[in-house]
Design an enzyme around this catalytic site. Structure first.
Site, PDB file in Angstrom:
ATOM      1  N   ASP A 334      39.201  40.390  39.824  1.00 39.08           N
ATOM      2  CA  ASP A 334      38.291  39.268  39.682  1.00 39.08           C
ATOM      3  C   ASP A 334      38.612  38.639  38.308  1.00 39.08           C
ATOM      4  O   ASP A 334      39.178  39.301  37.457  1.00 39.08           O
ATOM      5  CB  ASP A 334      36.870  39.868  39.708  1.00 39.08           C
ATOM      6  CG  ASP A 334      35.820  38.835  39.417  1.00 39.08           C
ATOM      7  OD1 ASP A 334      35.919  37.748  39.993  1.00 39.08           O
ATOM      8  OD2 ASP A 334      34.915  39.115  38.616  1.00 39.08           O
ATOM      9  N   ASP A 525      33.288  43.209  38.603  1.00 39.50           N
ATOM     10  CA  ASP A 525      32.103  43.657  37.858  1.00 39.50           C
ATOM     11  C   ASP A 525      30.796  43.127  38.397  1.00 39.50           C
ATOM     12  O   ASP A 525      29.731  43.546  37.966  1.00 39.50           O
ATOM     13  CB  ASP A 525      32.231  43.242  36.384  1.00 39.50           C
ATOM     14  CG  ASP A 525      32.042  41.733  36.224  1.00 39.50           C
ATOM     15  OD1 ASP A 525      32.478  40.993  37.130  1.00 39.50           O
ATOM     16  OD2 ASP A 525      31.450  41.301  35.219  1.00 39.50           O
ATOM     17  N   ASP A 529      31.120  41.254  43.983  1.00 37.86           N
ATOM     18  CA  ASP A 529      32.371  42.004  44.177  1.00 37.86           C
ATOM     19  C   ASP A 529      32.176  43.243  45.043  1.00 37.86           C
ATOM     20  O   ASP A 529      33.138  43.891  45.425  1.00 37.86           O
ATOM     21  CB  ASP A 529      32.951  42.439  42.817  1.00 37.86           C
ATOM     22  CG  ASP A 529      33.360  41.250  41.956  1.00 37.86           C
ATOM     23  OD1 ASP A 529      33.820  40.258  42.537  1.00 37.86           O
ATOM     24  OD2 ASP A 529      33.212  41.315  40.728  1.00 37.86           O
TER      25      ASP A 529
END
Length: 631
Positions: A334, A525, A529
């Site tokens: 990410d 995080d 996600d």
């Protein structure tokens, strides 16, 4: 047997009492050998068998007790029963010192293992020893000290300066400064304002604060991480599981081979058969072949790996992930909060009017907005007095309009200028980052460039991953593709995709996973996600400050928020695997050699002791090495 029996042999780390039985036996054994060989005392020969039996008992009883326990559950062939039969066999043929020595060394091996396990546990505990055992709760009109486990959701607690926050909650005081190092490894104080979340384990730095509890003690992020580490040893790696199965087959096989070593020579040799000789060789054979070195050192190797990772701020949820991480070849990441700080900062200001006036107009409009970009501008300007603005109105999806010092001011995106037909330099459209443009009295006045900062070690992290056999690093983000492209080029990322919704991330990961040759980790995080973390081969959550859901779903948690720790985790996985393989090769090679010598009568009980306990000790020391390595 899984090698977890060390707890039965001794108490907590540093408890001397665990070592007393071994010391008593050692002193009696040395005295006995002295009386046998140097001080020829006639009286000793009379009490000799009883002396060695008494010497045997302190170390022998715990093992015989284990044999009894395993017999009760119909498990007859364990290293305990092998040890017991071998040592009792040695006593039967009058080899008392050897019988005592075998059991003594076995116990010393166990104590070594216990010390190594406790060391690893201390590493893990030091990382997590951040819980407090008292909460000051507002009850009956005053603050009362209570065990945090008894505090209910919705109650108010007070945390004094220098105290750790006992429970997760919402900040009721105006603001407070906290050291979050226990959770994130980040030593810089973090300021938390009213209404924001405060987590258990944070250290209150500058004033008494009040918090409204919104999670029970057992549900706090900290308690869950602690529990996760405690359970990490329950998830076994394939090598560990294989060794367990191997020991289950190997131990009875060895037992029957030892029996055959007494019976077969009798059938072949008949005349020259000496029962005493072959009865001696059988226990020697048993002692040599005991699988202690394997059964002890392999789980210990993985335990050491989990401990070393914890000391580096990395939590593995099981030794199976230590194994799997060594095979990683594709990492999907990410962007915001993982490779970047997730904090917007003003990068530069370009204005065609005086910069001070420009900022005055902009801050006057933006200072009441809660948008992260508006907050970044206000923080950057850091003004003590803010010009009053009137008639502020929002132009949906475009920005703000208002009057400052009798001048009409517009602040927002380029579409805002287009809506009000204000001329501007068209090259602004090519800027990748987020910009806020400003117009004063229908005239374009300049723009502010705002960007999320890349973490200090992100570039180093990508480089280290490529050096550790990761062939493809992919970045997925919900951000503008132009911004994602810029970050990817800056960091040396192989492939990137922007403008993604959470479900698009899942689709992209599934597409990558279709290639069977890829072992894929996803690093993220946020709450969004969670679905991607759960479908990857290894889910890695960034930071204990990441969302609870992400930490819950992940297989590995990087406590410190540093992406460079992913490569460290891979290195620790590889070092652990290396140590485990070294231990297997060492144990099998030495045992095979001494077994052949033992069956041929060339190895005595002393060589047998080395083949078993010596190898186990070497394997334990090798496993402990992982915790001393620098990664």
């Amino acid at each position: 047997d899984d090698g977890d029996h060390d707890h039965d042999h001794g108490g907590d780390p540093g408890v001397f009492s665990a070592y007393i039985p071994a010391l008593v036996t050692l002193v009696m054994l040395l005295l006995g050998i002295g009386f046998d060989n140097w001080f020829k005392v006639p009286a000793f020969q009379v009490i000799r068998p009883y002396w060695y039996i008494v010497a045997y008992l302190p170390v022998g009883i715990p093992v015989l007790r284990e044999v009894w326990e395993t017999f009760k559950v119909r498990d007859f062939f364990t290293e305990f029963s092998l040890m017991s039969i071998a040592t009792i066999g040695a006593f039967c043929i009058g080899e008392y010192p050897e019988g005592v020595t075998v059991m003594l060394f076995y116990t010393i091996g166990e104590l070594f293992q216990m010390a190594a396990v406790n060391r690893a546990k201390r590493n893990i505990k030091a990382l997590l020893d951040v819980r407090t055992d008292i909460a000051h709760v507002f009850r009956n009109g005053k603050y009362e000290p209570l065990n945090p486990e008894l505090v209910e959701i919705g109650e108010m607690i007070q945390v004094k300066v220098g105290e750790k926050v006992p429970l997760d909650g919402e900040m009721l005081s105006e603001k407070g400064s906290f050291n979050t190092a226990a959770l994130t490894g980040e030593s810089r104080p973090k300021t938390i304002k009213k209404g924001a979340a405060v987590l258990a384990g944070m250290l209150n730095l500058d004033q008494v604060i009040e918090i409204k509890v919104n999670k029970l003690f057992a549900d706090s992020a900290l308690s869950r991480i602690l529990e996760m580490v405690q359970n990490a040893t329950a998830r076994k790696a394939k090598t560990e599981l294989f060794i367990r199965k191997f020991a289950k087959v190997y131990t009875p096989l060895v037992f029957f081979l030892a029996l055959a070593l007494i019976i077969i020579p009798f059938l072949i040799l008949r005349e020259s058969y000496d029962f005493q000789t072959w009865l001696y060789r059988a226990p020697v054979f048993l002692v040599i072949s005991c699988p202690c070195a394997l059964v002890i050192s392999i789980p210990l190797g993985y335990f050491g790996g989990i401990g070393a990772a914890s000391a580096n701020g990395i939590l593995f949820k099981g030794s199976n992930f230590l194994d799997l991480i060594t095979k990683l070849n594709t990492i999907v990441m990410d962007k915001t909060g993982t490779l970047t700080k997730g904090v917007f900062k003003v990068q530069k200001i370009v204005s065609s009017i005086d910069e001070k006036d420009f900022l005055n107009y902009l801050v006057a409009l933006e200072h009441k907005s809660t948008h992260p970009i508006a907050r970044a501008i206000v923080e950057y300007a850091n003004q003590t007095t803010i010009q009053p603005a009137e008639n502020i109105s929002e132009v949906a999806g475009m920005g703000l309009k208002g009057t400052v010092n009798h001048k009409e001011v517009l602040a927002g995106n380029i579409r805002l200028l287009e809506k009000f037909n204000i001329g501007f330099d068209l090259s602004l459209k090519d800027i990748a980052e987020s910009i806020v443009v400003v117009a004063v009295n229908q005239q374009y006045a300049g723009y502010v460039l705002i960007a999320d900062e890349v973490k200090e070690d992100s570039a180093q992290a990508i480089k280290a991953l490529h050096e550790n056999a990761v062939t493809q690093v992919v970045m997925l983000s919900g951000d503008k593709t132009s911004i994602v492209k810029k970050v990817a080029q800056q960091l040396g990322i192989d492939t990137y995709y922007g403008d993604l919704l959470p479900e698009d991330k899942v689709a992209k990961l599934e597409e990558i996973k279709k290639d069977q040759t890829k072992v894929v980790a996803f690093v993220g995080d946020g709450i969004n996600d969670t679905p991607v973390l759960s479908i990857s081969d290894i889910g890695i959550a960034m930071g204990a400050m990441g969302s609870d859901a992400a930490i819950e779903t992940a297989d590995v948690v990087i406590q410190t928020d540093q992406p460079s720790k992913i490569a460290t985790a891979i290195k620790i996985g590889k070092a652990t695997k290396q140590v485990v393989i070294q231990n297997i090769v060492l144990a099998v090679a030495v045992k095979a050699l001494v077994l052949i010598l033992g069956a041929g009568g060339l190895a005595t009980m002393w060589e047998a002791v080395f083949a078993d306990v010596g190898v186990a000790l070497l394997a334990i020391l090798n496993a402990v090495r992982i915790q001393k390595m620098k990664f």
